[in-house]
Design a protein around this motif. Structure first.
Motif, PDB file in Angstrom:
ATOM      1  N   ASP A 132      42.750  47.376  28.141  1.00 16.84           N
ATOM      2  CA  ASP A 132      41.523  47.084  28.874  1.00 16.84           C
ATOM      3  C   ASP A 132      40.803  45.839  28.359  1.00 16.84           C
ATOM      4  N   SER A 150      34.660  48.918  36.702  1.00 13.44           N
ATOM      5  CA  SER A 150      33.196  48.938  36.757  1.00 13.44           C
ATOM      6  C   SER A 150      32.636  49.715  37.938  1.00 13.44           C
ATOM      7  N   ASP A 189      38.385  44.434  36.968  1.00 10.73           N
ATOM      8  CA  ASP A 189      36.925  44.492  36.855  1.00 10.73           C
ATOM      9  C   ASP A 189      36.336  45.419  37.914  1.00 10.73           C
ATOM     10  N   ARG A 219      42.640  40.233  37.003  1.00 12.30           N
ATOM     11  CA  ARG A 219      41.330  40.394  36.349  1.00 12.30           C
ATOM     12  C   ARG A 219      40.287  40.883  37.350  1.00 12.30           C
ATOM     13  N   THR A 220      40.273  40.296  38.545  1.00 10.16           N
ATOM     14  CA  THR A 220      39.312  40.726  39.562  1.00 10.16           C
ATOM     15  C   THR A 220      39.514  42.195  39.918  1.00 10.16           C
TER      16      THR A 220
END
Length: 427
Positions: free
Chosen positions: A231, A356, A352, A348-349
């Motif tokens: 992570d 989140s 995230d 990564r997008t």
């Protein structure tokens, strides 16, 4: 090697990335946990792919020493007028000549041979450095793969645990006549499928660990788990910076060494167009008059038909071919870096968003569905769907994290920035 491992952190070699142990331990393994640094050290020390290069380099050194040697002198004995008749019967009129000859290499051939051998050795060392990068990158990929499968096994175990708890809850509702036995059947099916999924993940993890151990030639696995935190996503350079660094990557830099080798081969082919001279000095014994005399000889081929023009043309073609291949490789590498960078950015997008927002919302939704199911406001199918969605999203999160690290490793391999080997090649 240890100095290089200590300095690898400055190059960003994912060692800091894979720093925390996952919650799942492999089955039937040793007690040791393996870090990326430990895996790299083992591979550099005992990789079967690298074991051949020290011998290739020693062979190149031996060929270089051979190229520096001068031609051997030639000794010859010539007998004339042997076993004749009359006055030259037997050995009476024999003329014996003992000659020592030496080839004189012209056109700086020996120096050209040495240059070719030296460039060949340099190219072999470049191939060795590239092979080391390949091994390092593959070890990193396999380490990420093991870390990913550990996390996926943990998710599968969690899914099985949820399925067991759900089956128990449904059984209580059936006993209280609040649910039908059909729901219990569905719960048991879900539990059986969860157990199968966990068993499948166990096999996948075992295979991934075995592949990682094979990186250093091991036939058995002697580590229990890989210490990793998927992570944590390290930053990478901007795309323009990566493309600028690409020209100095080991794969493209190798073309410089190959170009120099082809230039040295061309110089040697041109030198071989100059014929060598042979000088001889000998002693002649004239048995008939009981005298002796010195003999001198000189010979040189006339470059009338063979001026080595075919080999010169071939060397010129090979030299031009290197430039074309270098250009093609650079264009292809640019495309690979660009495409890999896009995939890295997407991973990564995706991670995230999953970490989140999406996964936390799925957790809240499942809690709401379970509470509503206990109150009779939701059906079992709705709860089961919410549970499957959560497991799927958690799996997707792990896959996105592993993809990010894998794409980062690929960028590092293409540019040579983080996986660069700075120590000298073995001797």
């Amino acid at each position: 090697m240890l100095d290089w491992l200590r300095s690898a952190g400055a190059a960003g070699l994912l060692i800091a990335v894979l720093a925390m142990p996952p919650p799942v331990r492999a089955v039937n393994a040793g007690d040791a946990a393996l870090t990326l640094a430990g895996a790299v050290a083992r591979a550099l020390d005992a990789s079967p792919r690298l074991a051949v290069f020290p011998y290739a380099l020693r062979a190149a050194d031996a060929e270089r020493a051979q190229a520096a040697l001068r031609p051997n002198p030639t000794v010859s004995l010539r007998l004339e007028d042997v076993a004749g008749t009359g006055r030259v019967r037997g050995l009476r009129g024999v003329e014996a000549t003992l000659m020592l000859s030496q080839v004189l290499e012209l056109g700086h051939k020996r120096r050209r041979r040495e240059a070719v051998a030296a460039r060949t050795r340099t190219l072999t060392a470049a191939d060795y450095a590239i092979a080391r990068l390949d091994v390092l990158a593959e070890v990193a990929r396999r380490t990420v793969h093991v870390a990913r499968d550990q996390a996926l096994l943990d998710i599968a175990a969690k899914a099985a645990s949820l399925a067991r708890a759900n089956r128990a809850a449904v059984a209580r509702r059936v006993d209280a006549a609040r649910s039908s036995t059909a729901e219990l059947n569905r719960a048991e099916i879900e539990l059986a499928r969860a157990r199968l999924a966990r068993e499948h993940r166990e096999h996948e993890l075992a295979a991934a660990r075995r592949r990682l151990a094979a990186s250093w030639g091991a036939e058995t696995v002697d580590f229990a788990q890989v210490d990793a935190d998927l992570d944590t996503l390290p930053e990478t350079r901007a795309l323009d910076a990566l493309l600028d660094e690409l020209r100095t990557s080991p794969d493209l830099a190798r073309f410089i060494d190959e170009r120099r080798l082809r230039e040295a081969e061309l110089a040697l082919a041109e030198a071989r167009a100059v014929p060598d001279a042979t000088l001889g000095l000998g002693l002649r014994r004239l048995e008939g008059i009981d005298e002796q005399a010195l003999m001198l000889s000189f010979s040189m081929a006339l470059p009338v038909f063979d001026r080595n023009q075919g080999n010169i043309a071939a060397a010129q073609a090979r030299r031009r071919r290197v430039d074309i291949e270098a250009t093609a490789a650079y264009v292809e590498a640019q495309a690979l870096v660009f495409g890999t960078f896009q995939e890295l950015s997407h991973a990564r997008t995706a991670l995230d968003a999953l970490a989140s927002t999406i996964v936390p919302q799925a957790i809240e939704a499942l809690a709401a569905y379970e509470a509503g199911y206990a109150e009779g406001r939701f059906s079992y199918l709705e709860v089961a769907a919410a549970r499957r969605e959560l497991i799927s999203l958690e799996t997707e999160r792990v896959m996105a994290a592993a993809s990010y690290h894998t794409f980062l490793i690929e960028l590092e391999r293409l540019t040579g920035l983080a996986l660069g080997v700075t120590e000298d090649a073995p001797r």
